[in-house]
Structure formats: structure tokens, C-alpha cells
Design an enzyme around this catalytic site. Structure first.
Site, PDB file in Angstrom:
ATOM      1  N   LYS B  77       0.844  -1.194   0.000  1.00 53.39           N
ATOM      2  CA  LYS B  77       0.000   0.000   0.000  1.00 53.39           C
ATOM      3  C   LYS B  77       0.885   1.251   0.000  1.00 53.39           C
ATOM      4  CE  LYS B  77      -4.010   1.753   2.657  1.00 53.39           C
ATOM      5  NZ  LYS B  77      -4.860   1.501   3.839  1.00 53.39           N
ATOM      6  N   SER B 152      -9.799   1.047   2.824  1.00 52.41           N
ATOM      7  CA  SER B 152      -8.996   1.914   1.998  1.00 52.41           C
ATOM      8  C   SER B 152      -7.874   1.199   1.245  1.00 52.41           C
ATOM      9  CB  SER B 152      -8.374   3.004   2.868  1.00 52.41           C
ATOM     10  OG  SER B 152      -7.459   2.430   3.785  1.00 52.41           O
ATOM     11  N   SER B 176      -9.938  -1.331   6.909  1.00 54.34           N
ATOM     12  CA  SER B 176      -9.327  -1.075   5.599  1.00 54.34           C
ATOM     13  C   SER B 176      -8.563  -2.249   4.985  1.00 54.34           C
ATOM     14  CB  SER B 176      -8.394   0.130   5.679  1.00 54.34           C
ATOM     15  OG  SER B 176      -9.142   1.320   5.716  1.00 54.34           O
TER      16      SER B 176
END
Lengths: 100, 469
Positions: B77, B152, B176
């Protein structure tokens, strides 16, 4: 619903330059979110129980690190991130003004 | 099976047996990137040196070196720092920021021999549950490109689900990792608070954030977690494997029925009830548990998280790194940089956080939320004293259509089952529990297991049994 003055003050506290239209839109978003989260403010909790989450202090001895033993990057790489650099320094705005 | 669709466990066996090379794995993942990333937008950047990384790993293996992840291509990420590479948190304010050091997670992954394919898209500063809030475009769900991958950490989930990596890492502040794992048919773990160091992770809510893996199997998730966990002197909130006491297995699974009464999609609920039957068949006893404050969890979360987010994001001021705009005076410098650098969702949460922390409102919001959080934690500990795990669906519905959840509050309601574990610090694992049909497409949905603090092992044990049945 937050007043226009309150919203402007919040934006100022948050250091955010916001357009008038966005300030209005945020006002109604925040009002709806506060309306939802207000259910927490309405609850009464047992005052005899601890109110903080289960946290504790973590202490350790200081560790001396040399110039070449940096954990967050070398001087060169950190300097390269500066928006404006001069002679190895980060150039920032002068903030202390002479008294009028 | 194509090499890019192998589980890590299978890939490591094949590497060990010399049936494949790391270069084969990387090229197979890269082929998937070339085919699909322009549509899915899973990666913001695929690193140019992936083949060099693979060749180096193959050489190390040929020289007799071993590592748990030697030669395995992973996705990271965009809020996890890798020295010398960009890390933007999918925000304009950090668009050109180059990390000056390795996060502890990356340091451990490098030691284990992992290959980094690239950095994946996310909701800006991890604020969102759909990856629609990225400053660099939405990510699409590999199962149905008209739908969101969740968020997310949606880019990491989409990259893994589409064969662009063999494993992936995300961060989880309110769901997330688990929610995108549910939407993309993957296993996702939010470890116990403190189990994984956050040094070098761009912070959202510091009392909530954890780094964790996405994987194709529970065994892979366990392998990835074991590589990254551990106490770190650079993160004072990190814990050891013995910080929390060991728990006795009860073979009981707790269901908080009160939470499932409304707001859950009927098909998701049907898969959930089937999963409970399956667990019973596997020898677990299903019991009811009461966690009364869990009904307040989302409200607590949307006070605490924005408060912490507004505080953490105060550091982005254009003075030392990142976007920097100049105005008339210092105040203008800050306000212009932040007003234009942060996207709409960070601006919204900064305003909200500033409000709940401001004088006169602090006690009514943050103070109350903190007390409610402590109460919720006590209730969760009590519920888990009588069972091995508390189960719920991971999300109340399958992946939504892009643009469907347009007002912030309806988007926040997607986190209803996941925020509790972040507030209480418990580890939670999402495992696929089947699919639901939407407009002719089978969409995956996940079941969430929450265990006692420090009991990831218990989650892996239940998860493996569940996924094998």
C-alpha cells in the site's frame, strides 16, 4: 448546524484554505455526521470504571546515535525533500517580526 | 495454474524444488499488470527494477540462501515507506515525496527476501472504504470492474485478486484490510494493536492503525504476519508475543445477534447463517454473546478517528517535505498548501476532528467516546472469555457500484462490523464465505472472526478449518 462563523473558525484552526461553496457543503456534511455520532454523547457511563482505554507508558533508555546511524534517513536524502534548500539549510519564512 | 495465481505456500515449494524461478513469478505478475492495471488501477506505480530484484533473489537461492519469502512478489500500500521510493498515501500533498528510510515492516520483508512489485492505490490517507477517495483515480474490483474493490487498501486487494502479486500488505484503521478482502474474495488480517510496528507507516488514527496482510489462503496470511510482527524499539506501542496472556481453546464461537437485526443485506446474512452451520458441523458450538456497546462502535469511531486524523495530518504543512505553496504570510502558506494538497475526504475529516477536539466540545464528543470505547473493550474481553472468536459478516453488503455511496455517512456505515476490533485492539480475520449474485455476477463476501488480544494463532486455526471445509 454550525454557523458560518463557526465553520470559518474551524477552517482557520485547521489551517485549510476552503472555498465558500466547500465551506457550505462541509457544514451540512458535518451536521449530519455529528447528528449520527451524538448518540455517544447521550449515553451515561459508569463513573467508577476507568474511562481511558487500556494504555500504559513505555519507557526506555536513551540511545545515542551517530551521524551515520540515522533511523529516518541520511542528511542528504532528508535535505533533498526540502521544498527550498540553501547551503544545506531548509529555507523557511521569517516568523519573528520586529515590534512596531 | 499460472504462476501469478499460486499461493505463497505453493510458490515457495516450487521455488525450493527448482520448478520455477522468482523471475518466472515476477514476469507472470507483470503480465497481469500489463493486461489489467490500466482498467483496474490497482498499482499507482510498478517498480522498474522488479526483474533485477527477482534475479537477485534467484541468485541468493542458488547460493544456498533461504528466507520465508525469498523471491516472492508482493504489493505494498502507498502509505508504507520503502527507502528511496515514492510514498504518497494517494494524496497530492505527498505526490512527489520520496521515502528516506525503510519502514520496519519493509525492513523485515527485505530480510525475508520478498520482492516489491509496486505501490498500490488507496483512499487518500486511508480515509474511506472504497478507494474512490484516491487523488489518483478509483481502483476497480477484479470480480466486477463497475464496482469498488473496498478500501482503503483497495489497490492491494485488487492487485492480489487479479494476479498482479502473490501477497499484499495494507493498513487497517477501521476495516481497511478486512472490508476489501471481503469484496475481493481474499483473506485479510487486522492484527492485535501493537503486534506489528508502525514505524515508517503514514499514520491515520494512531490508537487504531495496524499493518496487516492480504492473502489467498489463511496459511499465507499467517506466513506474512509471522514475518512482519514483533516488538520494535522505534514504535513504543509495539508488543511482544507474550504481552497478552495465552487463552484456552473453548471450541465455542460467539454470535452478537443483536447487531445483525437490521442493516445487513439478506444474501450476506444467508451466507453468514450457512457459515455458522458449517462451523457447527466442524465441531464448534455456536453461542449468543452480548456486546451492547458495539451498537455504538461506529459513532465512537467517527469521533476518535477524525480527532486523531486531524492531529496526525497537522504535520503536513509544506515546510519540510511534500507540496509547498506560498501565500502572503505563514498562515497563508499553511492554508494554501493544505487546502489544495488534501482532497475532499481528508479536508472533511480534518474539519470534523478539529471540531470534536475544540474547547467546549471536547468532553461531549472525545471524552464521551473515550469512555464508551473503554466500556466496549471491557464488553469484548468479557464476550471472548467464553468463546474462541466472535463472528459477524465482515461488511453488511457485497461490493457496491462505483459512485453509489455518495454521501459520507452512508459510506461510513459500511464499517459497522469492522471498527469494533480497531477500537478494542483485538485481532480480526476476514475469510471468504461464498458469493452473492448481483446483476449476473458472483460477488465474494467475507466472514469476520475476532479473537482475544494476542490470539492470532486462534484466528488462523479457525480460519484454516473453515476455509478447508
Amino acid at each position: 448546524m454550525l454557523s458560518h462563523d463557526e465553520l470559518e473558525n474551524l477552517a482557520r484552526l485547521a489551517r485549510l484554505d476552503l472555498s465558500e461553496a466547500e465551506l457550505q457543503a462541509l457544514g451540512s456534511d458535518i451536521a449530519s455526521i455529528l447528528g449520527y455520532v451524538a448518540q455517544v454523547s447521550a449515553v451515561e457511563f459508569d463513573a467508577t470504571k476507568p474511562t481511558a482505554p487500556l494504555v500504559h507508558n513505555v519507557m526506555r533508555e536513551d540511545v545515542v546515535r551517530g551521524e551515520h546511524d540515522q533511523v529516518a534517513g541520511t542528511e542528504v536524502s532528508i535535505r533533498a525533500s526540502f521544498p527550498k534548500e540553501k547551503n544545506g539549510y531548509n529555507v523557511v519564512r521569517k516568523i519573528i517580526q520586529k515590534d512596531e | 495454474m499460472s504462476n501469478n495465481l499460486l499461493s505463497i505456500t505453493e510458490a515457495v515449494q516450487k521455488l525450493e524444488a527448482n520448478e520455477i524461478s522468482s523471475l518466472d513469478l515476477v514476469r507472470a505478475c507483470k503480465a497481469a499488470v500489463d493486461e489489467k492495471n490500466s482498467t483496474l488501477n490497482a498499482y499507482l506505480e510498478v517498480f522498474e527494477d522488479i526483474e533485477e530484484q527477482a534475479k537477485a533473489a534467484d541468485e541468493r537461492r542458488a547460493n544456498g540462501e533461504r528466507g520465508a519469502l525469498l523471491g516472492v512478489p508482493l504489493a505494498l500500500k502507498d502509505n508504507i515507506l520503502v527507502n528511496g521510493r515514492r510514498a504518497s498515501a494517494a494524496s497530492k500533498i505527498l505526490e512527489n515525496y520520496v521515502a528516506t528510510y525503510d519502514s520496519t515492516v519493509v525492513k523485515k520483508l527485505k530480510e525475508a527476501g520478498a520482492i516489491f512489485m509496486g505501490r498500490t492505490n488507496m483512499d487518500e490517507f486511508a480515509m474511506g472504504g472504497s478507494t474512490e477517495n484516491s487523488a489518483f483515480g478509483v481502483t476497480r474490483n477484479p470480480h466486477d470492474p463497475t464496482r469498488v474493490p473496498g478500501g482503503s487498501s483497495g489497490g492491494s486487494a485488487a492487485a492480489l485478486a487479479s494476479g498482479m502479486a502473490l501477497g499484499a500488505f495494507g493498513t487497517d484503521t477501521g476495516g481497511s484490510i478486512r472490508e476489501p478482502a471481503s469484496f475481493c474474495g481474499l483473506v485479510g488480517l487486522k492484527p492485535t494493536y501493537g503486534a506489528v510496528s508502525r514505524f515508517g507507516i503514514i499514520a491515520l488514527g494512531s490508537s487504531l492503525d495496524q499493518v496487516g496482510p492480504f492473502a489467498r489462503s489463511v496459511a499465507d496470511a499467517e506466513l506474512l504476519f509471522k514475518v512482519i510482527r514483533g516488538q520494535d524499539p522505534l514504535d513504543s506501542t509495539s508488543i511482544t508475543e507474550t504481552t497478552h496472556p495465552k487463552v484456552q481453546e473453548t471450541r465455542r464461537i460467539g454470535v452478537p445477534r443483536a447487531l445483525l437485526k437490521e442493516g445487513v443485506d439478506a444474501d450476506v446474512l444467508a451466507r453468514f447463517e450457512e457459515s455458522l452451520k458449517k462451523l457447527e458441523h466442524l465441531g464448534y458450538t455456536i453461542v449468543d454473546v452480548e456486546i451492547p456497546s458495539a451498537a455504538l462502535a461506529l459513532a465512537i469511531y467517527y469521533i476518535i478517528m477524525p480527532a486523531e486524523a486531524s492531529t496526525n495530518l497537522a504535520r503536513f504543512d509544506g515546510v519540510r517535505y511534500g507540496l509547498s505553496h506560498k501565500g502572503e504570510n505563514l498562515f497563508d502558506d499553511y492554508a494554501k498548501t493544505r487546502g489544495s494538497g488534501f482532497g475532499p475526504e481528508p479536508r472533511r475529516r480534518i474539519m470534523l476532528g478539529t471540531y470534536v477536539l475544540s474547547a467546549g466540545y471536547y468532553d461531549a464528543y472525545y471524552g464521551k467516546a473515550t469512555a464508551a470505547r473503554a466500556q466496549l473493550t471491557r464488553e469484548m474481553v468479557a464476550a471472548l472469555s467464553g468463546c474462541d472468536a466472535v463472528v459477524t459478516p465482515t461488511a453488511p453488503c457485497p461490493a457496491t457500484v462505483i459512485g453509489e455511496k455518495s454521501d459520507p455517512l452512508s459510506m461510513y456505515l459500511m464499517d459497522i462490523f469492522t471498527v469494533t476490533a480497531n477500537l478494542t485492539g483485538n485481532p480480526a480475520l476476514s475469510v471468504p464465505m461464498g458469493t452473492v449474485m448481483r446483476e449476473g455476477t458472483q460477488l465474494p463476501v467475507g466472514i469476520q472472526f475476532t479473537a482475544a488480544h494476542g490470539n492470532e494463532a486462534g484466528l488462523f486455526a479457525i480460519g484454516k478449518t473453515f476455509e478447508a471445509a
